[in-house]
Design a protein around this motif. Structure first.
Motif, PDB file in Angstrom:
ATOM      1  N   TYR A  82       0.887  -1.359   0.019  1.00 46.08           N
ATOM      2  CA  TYR A  82       0.004  -0.198   0.120  1.00 46.08           C
ATOM      3  C   TYR A  82       0.867   1.281   0.216  1.00 46.08           C
ATOM      4  CZ  TYR A  82      -4.485  -2.442   0.507  1.00 46.08           C
ATOM      5  OH  TYR A  82      -5.448  -3.354   0.290  1.00 46.08           O
ATOM      6  N   HIS A  83       2.004   1.101   0.482  1.00 53.35           N
ATOM      7  CA  HIS A  83       2.857   2.324   0.274  1.00 53.35           C
ATOM      8  C   HIS A  83       3.144   2.721  -1.011  1.00 53.35           C
ATOM      9  CE1 HIS A  83       6.379   5.015   1.241  1.00 53.35           C
ATOM     10  NE2 HIS A  83       7.178   4.128   0.514  1.00 53.35           N
ATOM     11  N   TYR A  84       3.498   1.758  -1.936  1.00 54.65           N
ATOM     12  CA  TYR A  84       3.716   1.857  -3.439  1.00 54.65           C
ATOM     13  C   TYR A  84       2.591   1.845  -4.069  1.00 54.65           C
ATOM     14  CZ  TYR A  84       8.595   1.233  -2.311  1.00 54.65           C
ATOM     15  OH  TYR A  84       9.836   1.155  -1.858  1.00 54.65           O
ATOM     16  N   PHE A  85       1.442   1.417  -3.913  1.00 62.67           N
ATOM     17  CA  PHE A  85       0.094   1.336  -4.387  1.00 62.67           C
ATOM     18  C   PHE A  85      -0.888   1.508  -3.398  1.00 62.67           C
ATOM     19  CE2 PHE A  85       3.401  -1.551  -6.407  1.00 62.67           C
ATOM     20  CZ  PHE A  85       3.708  -1.076  -7.578  1.00 62.67           C
ATOM     21  N   PRO A  86      -1.184   2.952  -3.308  1.00 57.02           N
ATOM     22  CA  PRO A  86      -2.226   3.254  -2.124  1.00 57.02           C
ATOM     23  C   PRO A  86      -3.604   2.740  -2.332  1.00 57.02           C
ATOM     24  CG  PRO A  86      -0.801   5.084  -2.875  1.00 57.02           C
ATOM     25  CD  PRO A  86      -0.484   3.888  -3.656  1.00 57.02           C
ATOM     26  N   ARG A  87      -4.031   2.351  -3.647  1.00 59.57           N
ATOM     27  CA  ARG A  87      -5.342   1.919  -4.021  1.00 59.57           C
ATOM     28  C   ARG A  87      -5.224   0.191  -3.979  1.00 59.57           C
ATOM     29  NH1 ARG A  87      -7.550   5.262  -8.814  1.00 59.57           N
ATOM     30  NH2 ARG A  87      -5.337   5.019  -9.456  1.00 59.57           N
ATOM     31  N   GLY A  88      -4.198  -0.224  -3.773  1.00 60.74           N
ATOM     32  CA  GLY A  88      -4.165  -1.764  -3.788  1.00 60.74           C
ATOM     33  C   GLY A  88      -4.160  -2.311  -5.209  1.00 60.74           C
ATOM     34  N   ARG A  89      -5.454  -3.292  -5.433  1.00 64.73           N
ATOM     35  CA  ARG A  89      -5.460  -4.032  -6.833  1.00 64.73           C
ATOM     36  C   ARG A  89      -5.604  -3.269  -8.046  1.00 64.73           C
ATOM     37  NH1 ARG A  89      -9.694  -6.611  -7.753  1.00 64.73           N
ATOM     38  NH2 ARG A  89      -8.764  -8.603  -8.597  1.00 64.73           N
ATOM     39  N   LEU A  90      -6.206  -2.146  -7.894  1.00 59.94           N
ATOM     40  CA  LEU A  90      -6.351  -1.342  -9.024  1.00 59.94           C
ATOM     41  C   LEU A  90      -4.887  -0.624  -9.299  1.00 59.94           C
ATOM     42  CD1 LEU A  90      -7.792   0.005 -11.506  1.00 59.94           C
ATOM     43  CD2 LEU A  90      -8.705   1.990  -9.914  1.00 59.94           C
ATOM     44  N   ASP A  91      -4.221   0.080  -8.462  1.00 62.29           N
ATOM     45  CA  ASP A  91      -2.971   0.625  -8.753  1.00 62.29           C
ATOM     46  C   ASP A  91      -1.932  -0.582  -9.245  1.00 62.29           C
ATOM     47  OD1 ASP A  91      -3.899   3.107  -8.256  1.00 62.29           O
ATOM     48  OD2 ASP A  91      -2.750   3.263  -6.313  1.00 62.29           O
ATOM     49  N   LEU A  92      -1.934  -1.527  -8.680  1.00 60.98           N
ATOM     50  CA  LEU A  92      -1.184  -2.642  -9.174  1.00 60.98           C
ATOM     51  C   LEU A  92      -1.473  -3.060 -10.720  1.00 60.98           C
ATOM     52  CD1 LEU A  92      -0.359  -4.759  -6.023  1.00 60.98           C
ATOM     53  CD2 LEU A  92       1.169  -4.193  -7.627  1.00 60.98           C
ATOM     54  N   PHE A  93      -2.656  -3.102 -10.970  1.00 59.71           N
ATOM     55  CA  PHE A  93      -3.223  -3.483 -12.325  1.00 59.71           C
ATOM     56  C   PHE A  93      -2.683  -2.400 -13.350  1.00 59.71           C
ATOM     57  CE2 PHE A  93      -6.952  -4.375 -15.322  1.00 59.71           C
ATOM     58  CZ  PHE A  93      -6.198  -5.299 -16.106  1.00 59.71           C
ATOM     59  N   LEU A  94      -2.721  -1.259 -12.687  1.00 61.61           N
ATOM     60  CA  LEU A  94      -2.329  -0.316 -13.799  1.00 61.61           C
ATOM     61  C   LEU A  94      -0.811  -0.201 -13.948  1.00 61.61           C
ATOM     62  CD1 LEU A  94      -4.667   2.684 -12.308  1.00 61.61           C
ATOM     63  CD2 LEU A  94      -4.837   1.759 -14.537  1.00 61.61           C
ATOM     64  N   ALA A  95      -0.072  -0.556 -12.783  1.00 66.12           N
ATOM     65  CA  ALA A  95       1.089  -0.572 -12.884  1.00 66.12           C
ATOM     66  C   ALA A  95       1.910  -2.001 -13.932  1.00 66.12           C
ATOM     67  CB  ALA A  95       1.864  -0.929 -11.461  1.00 66.12           C
ATOM     68  N   ALA A  96       0.943  -3.052 -13.965  1.00 65.47           N
ATOM     69  CA  ALA A  96       1.267  -4.093 -14.639  1.00 65.47           C
ATOM     70  C   ALA A  96       0.909  -4.146 -16.148  1.00 65.47           C
ATOM     71  CB  ALA A  96       0.338  -5.450 -14.022  1.00 65.47           C
ATOM     72  N   ILE A  97      -0.016  -2.984 -16.262  1.00 62.77           N
ATOM     73  CA  ILE A  97      -0.474  -2.718 -17.710  1.00 62.77           C
ATOM     74  C   ILE A  97       0.563  -1.651 -18.096  1.00 62.77           C
ATOM     75  CG2 ILE A  97      -1.831  -1.341 -19.163  1.00 62.77           C
ATOM     76  CD1 ILE A  97      -4.416  -2.072 -17.091  1.00 62.77           C
ATOM     77  N   GLU A  98       1.123  -0.683 -17.345  1.00 68.03           N
ATOM     78  CA  GLU A  98       2.121   0.077 -17.921  1.00 68.03           C
ATOM     79  C   GLU A  98       3.701  -0.833 -18.125  1.00 68.03           C
ATOM     80  OE1 GLU A  98       4.169   4.255 -16.520  1.00 68.03           O
ATOM     81  OE2 GLU A  98       3.360   2.893 -14.932  1.00 68.03           O
ATOM     82  N   ARG A  99       3.876  -1.584 -17.182  1.00 62.75           N
ATOM     83  CA  ARG A  99       5.128  -2.317 -17.344  1.00 62.75           C
ATOM     84  C   ARG A  99       4.950  -3.077 -18.920  1.00 62.75           C
ATOM     85  NH1 ARG A  99       7.921  -7.140 -15.823  1.00 62.75           N
ATOM     86  NH2 ARG A  99       9.828  -6.613 -14.704  1.00 62.75           N
ATOM     87  N   GLY A 100       3.832  -3.822 -18.890  1.00 60.48           N
ATOM     88  CA  GLY A 100       3.610  -4.908 -20.018  1.00 60.48           C
ATOM     89  C   GLY A 100       3.478  -3.931 -21.488  1.00 60.48           C
ATOM     90  N   GLY A 101       3.124  -2.689 -21.435  1.00 53.96           N
ATOM     91  CA  GLY A 101       2.976  -1.736 -22.292  1.00 53.96           C
ATOM     92  C   GLY A 101       3.985  -1.528 -22.697  1.00 53.96           C
ATOM     93  N   GLU A 102       5.082  -1.359 -22.102  1.00 50.90           N
ATOM     94  CA  GLU A 102       6.459  -0.736 -22.309  1.00 50.90           C
ATOM     95  C   GLU A 102       7.191  -1.982 -23.060  1.00 50.90           C
ATOM     96  OE1 GLU A 102       7.874   1.901 -22.325  1.00 50.90           O
ATOM     97  OE2 GLU A 102       6.484   2.989 -21.460  1.00 50.90           O
ATOM     98  N   GLN A 103       6.990  -3.221 -22.575  1.00 57.28           N
ATOM     99  CA  GLN A 103       7.652  -4.295 -22.991  1.00 57.28           C
ATOM    100  C   GLN A 103       7.109  -4.742 -24.752  1.00 57.28           C
ATOM    101  OE1 GLN A 103       6.204  -6.823 -19.979  1.00 57.28           O
ATOM    102  NE2 GLN A 103       8.431  -7.042 -18.837  1.00 57.28           N
ATOM    103  N   LEU A 104       5.747  -4.434 -24.768  1.00 53.42           N
ATOM    104  CA  LEU A 104       5.048  -4.703 -26.250  1.00 53.42           C
ATOM    105  C   LEU A 104       5.462  -3.622 -27.031  1.00 53.42           C
ATOM    106  CD1 LEU A 104       1.588  -5.725 -24.949  1.00 53.42           C
ATOM    107  CD2 LEU A 104       3.268  -7.125 -26.141  1.00 53.42           C
ATOM    108  N   THR A 105       5.778  -2.382 -26.624  1.00 50.33           N
ATOM    109  CA  THR A 105       6.013  -1.242 -27.775  1.00 50.33           C
ATOM    110  C   THR A 105       7.312  -0.761 -27.822  1.00 50.33           C
ATOM    111  OG1 THR A 105       5.376   0.461 -25.954  1.00 50.33           O
ATOM    112  CG2 THR A 105       3.502  -0.629 -27.266  1.00 50.33           C
ATOM    113  N   GLU A 106       8.397  -0.734 -27.013  1.00 45.50           N
ATOM    114  CA  GLU A 106       9.598  -0.286 -26.900  1.00 45.50           C
ATOM    115  C   GLU A 106      10.404  -0.502 -27.899  1.00 45.50           C
ATOM    116  OE1 GLU A 106      11.469  -1.663 -23.308  1.00 45.50           O
ATOM    117  OE2 GLU A 106      11.359  -3.912 -23.955  1.00 45.50           O
TER     118      GLU A 106
END
Length: 198
Positions: free
Chosen positions: A52-76
């Motif tokens: 929660y320190h890194y992802f204050p809204r829990g699951r949603l923030d982690l999902f957004l971070a996972a999408i961002e991470r994957g998006g970079e991997q798919l498009t970089e």
């Protein structure tokens, strides 16, 4: 449940990326609906409080971070250098798409799940990476990242088609080479017909 083992000391950026990577793997394997903070914390060897320190809204923030991470991997690594012949650019770009979809990679799985989630923040984050792919295809085929609206609509529709076909190819265990050929020929037809319609 026993307390997690003490977490290794990582920089804040490295810790956040580690947690996003674990979330990406878990969401890819089990789906966002089954994704739990406890599983991430256990695998990372951290407490829920640290999550929660890194992802204050829990699951949603982690999902957004996972999408961002994957998006970079798919498009970089999309190739848009006009000094490289178009056929070579297309071959390189489609090879990456085929590789991610065939696995499927965790990045691809999370990306495909994000497309189906109606949350506005998820759609905005997901749309950013769709936009990168669309821009790359437009640069390669129209010489600009911002072609006329008809071209943008056609390429966006093509990307949705290509993703669906790649998933179908994996599920039906089709050979990748002819799938890649169909995708290239279809893109060429879309570009040709957009030019004729202008």
């Amino acid at each position: 449940m026993s307390a997690p083992a003490p977490a290794r000391r990582l920089s804040p950026e490295a810790r956040r990326d580690q947690l996003a990577g674990i979330a990406q793997e878990l969401i890819a394997a089990d789906g966002y609906a089954s994704f739990s903070l406890d599983a991430v914390a256990e695998r990372a060897g951290v407490t829920r409080n640290l999550l929660y320190h890194y992802f204050p809204r829990g699951r949603l923030d982690l999902f957004l971070a996972a999408i961002e991470r994957g998006g970079e991997q798919l498009t970089e690594d999309w190739v848009t250098d006009s000094d490289v012949p178009l056929a070579e650019r297309q071959t390189a770009n489609f090879a990456r798409m085929l590789e991610h979809a065939a696995g499927p990679s965790a990045a691809w799985s999370v990306h495909r799940q994000a497309r189906a989630v109606g949350d506005p923040e998820v759609q905005k984050m997901h749309g950013r990476y769709i936009g990168r792919v669309v821009e790359a295809i437009c640069r390669n085929n129209f010489g600009t990242a911002k072609p006329p609206k008809l071209a943008l609509a056609a390429i966006r529709s093509y990307v949705a088609f290509a993703e669906t076909m790649l998933d179908q190819a994996r599920e039906q265990r089709l050979e990748l080479e002819p799938v890649g050929t169909v995708l290239v020929v279809t893109l060429d037809a879309v570009v040709t017909n957009v030019r004729r319609a202008r």
